[in-house]
Design a protein around this motif. Structure first.
Motif, PDB file in Angstrom:
ATOM      1  N   LEU A  11      72.747  28.376  57.109  1.00 48.73           N
ATOM      2  CA  LEU A  11      73.340  28.619  58.341  1.00 48.73           C
ATOM      3  C   LEU A  11      74.738  28.281  57.727  1.00 48.73           C
ATOM      4  O   LEU A  11      75.221  27.269  57.499  1.00 48.73           O
ATOM      5  CB  LEU A  11      72.903  27.703  59.509  1.00 48.73           C
ATOM      6  N   GLN A  13      79.140  28.898  59.479  1.00 44.44           N
ATOM      7  CA  GLN A  13      79.994  29.483  60.700  1.00 44.44           C
ATOM      8  C   GLN A  13      80.645  30.904  60.232  1.00 44.44           C
ATOM      9  O   GLN A  13      80.793  31.104  59.019  1.00 44.44           O
ATOM     10  CB  GLN A  13      80.972  28.570  60.965  1.00 44.44           C
ATOM     11  N   ALA A  14      80.900  31.860  61.168  1.00 43.64           N
ATOM     12  CA  ALA A  14      81.674  33.054  60.692  1.00 43.64           C
ATOM     13  C   ALA A  14      82.891  32.603  60.073  1.00 43.64           C
ATOM     14  O   ALA A  14      83.700  31.662  60.450  1.00 43.64           O
ATOM     15  CB  ALA A  14      82.043  33.705  62.096  1.00 43.64           C
ATOM     16  N   LYS A  87      80.232  37.380  58.756  1.00 47.63           N
ATOM     17  CA  LYS A  87      80.280  37.657  60.004  1.00 47.63           C
ATOM     18  C   LYS A  87      78.836  37.550  60.701  1.00 47.63           C
ATOM     19  O   LYS A  87      77.773  37.718  59.975  1.00 47.63           O
ATOM     20  CB  LYS A  87      80.562  39.257  60.322  1.00 47.63           C
ATOM     21  N   PRO A  88      78.956  37.172  62.123  1.00 47.43           N
ATOM     22  CA  PRO A  88      77.335  37.050  62.737  1.00 47.43           C
ATOM     23  C   PRO A  88      76.791  38.456  62.295  1.00 47.43           C
ATOM     24  O   PRO A  88      75.189  38.552  62.497  1.00 47.43           O
ATOM     25  CB  PRO A  88      77.771  37.180  64.180  1.00 47.43           C
ATOM     26  N   GLU A  89      77.212  39.663  62.193  1.00 43.33           N
ATOM     27  CA  GLU A  89      76.360  41.018  61.868  1.00 43.33           C
ATOM     28  C   GLU A  89      75.758  40.748  60.574  1.00 43.33           C
ATOM     29  O   GLU A  89      75.111  41.758  60.298  1.00 43.33           O
ATOM     30  CB  GLU A  89      77.129  42.192  62.160  1.00 43.33           C
ATOM     31  N   THR A  91      73.928  38.238  59.751  1.00 38.87           N
ATOM     32  CA  THR A  91      72.762  37.437  59.798  1.00 38.87           C
ATOM     33  C   THR A  91      71.498  38.356  59.332  1.00 38.87           C
ATOM     34  O   THR A  91      71.287  39.756  59.902  1.00 38.87           O
ATOM     35  CB  THR A  91      72.435  36.872  60.992  1.00 38.87           C
ATOM     36  N   THR A 121      71.818  32.928  58.127  1.00 42.96           N
ATOM     37  CA  THR A 121      72.204  33.059  59.772  1.00 42.96           C
ATOM     38  C   THR A 121      73.770  32.588  59.894  1.00 42.96           C
ATOM     39  O   THR A 121      74.133  31.631  59.270  1.00 42.96           O
ATOM     40  CB  THR A 121      71.418  32.037  60.466  1.00 42.96           C
ATOM     41  N   VAL A 122      74.621  33.774  60.340  1.00 45.84           N
ATOM     42  CA  VAL A 122      75.933  33.402  60.599  1.00 45.84           C
ATOM     43  C   VAL A 122      76.350  33.102  61.898  1.00 45.84           C
ATOM     44  O   VAL A 122      75.995  34.037  62.791  1.00 45.84           O
ATOM     45  CB  VAL A 122      76.925  34.349  60.138  1.00 45.84           C
ATOM     46  N   SER A 123      76.721  32.120  62.339  1.00 39.88           N
ATOM     47  CA  SER A 123      77.094  31.654  63.703  1.00 39.88           C
ATOM     48  C   SER A 123      78.486  32.004  64.337  1.00 39.88           C
ATOM     49  O   SER A 123      79.210  32.271  63.459  1.00 39.88           O
ATOM     50  CB  SER A 123      76.775  30.272  63.978  1.00 39.88           C
ATOM     51  N   SER A 124      78.664  32.370  65.318  1.00 37.17           N
ATOM     52  CA  SER A 124      79.928  32.923  66.001  1.00 37.17           C
ATOM     53  C   SER A 124      80.831  31.824  66.577  1.00 37.17           C
ATOM     54  O   SER A 124      80.124  30.630  66.670  1.00 37.17           O
ATOM     55  CB  SER A 124      80.044  34.121  66.846  1.00 37.17           C
TER      56      SER A 124
END
Length: 124
Positions: A11, A13-14, A87-89, A91, A121-124
């Motif tokens: 996990l 962050q963006a 980026k979140p996309e 993920t 997993t990239v969180s925004s």
């Protein structure tokens, strides 16, 4: 027979970075090509990047060009995917794959061996 094992997912962050590793065991020939693919929930498996085992020529999907870097270490029998500016996309579950030929292919059916995948997993 070739066995592939991915590691390094997690996990983040963006804007952050991750480095995925793919350890290859068995008979990897210099004529092989290696690839990274990813699959998000409800979506098709998509090509990310590929590299020739010999020579190191690379090819990237447009969506990751300039952010991701694929590399290999012949002595370690390993392939890496350095992912920056995530980026979140991005993920998805990321898979390492090998094909018994040097041409860099972008479709999954051209690859003969697959790892089990590692979650990114990239969180925004």
């Amino acid at each position: 027979q070739v066995q592939l094992a991915e590691s390094g997912g997690g996990l983040v962050q963006a804007g952050g970075s991750l480095r995925l590793s793919c350890a290859a065991s068995g008979r990897i020939f210099s004529s092989y090509a290696m690839g990274w693919f990813r699959q998000a929930p409800g979506k098709e498996r998509e090509f990310v990047a590929a590299i020739r085992w010999s020579g190191g020529d690379t090819y990237y999907a447009d969506s990751v060009k300039g952010r991701f870097t694929i590399s290999r270490d012949n002595a370690e029998n390993a392939v890496y995917l350095q992912m920056n500016s995530l980026k979140p996309e991005d993920t998805a579950v990321y898979y390492c794959a090998a094909r018994g030929g040097p041409i860099l292919k972008t479709t999954a059916q051209h690859y003969d061996y697959w790892g089990q995948g590692t979650q990114v997993t990239v969180s925004s």
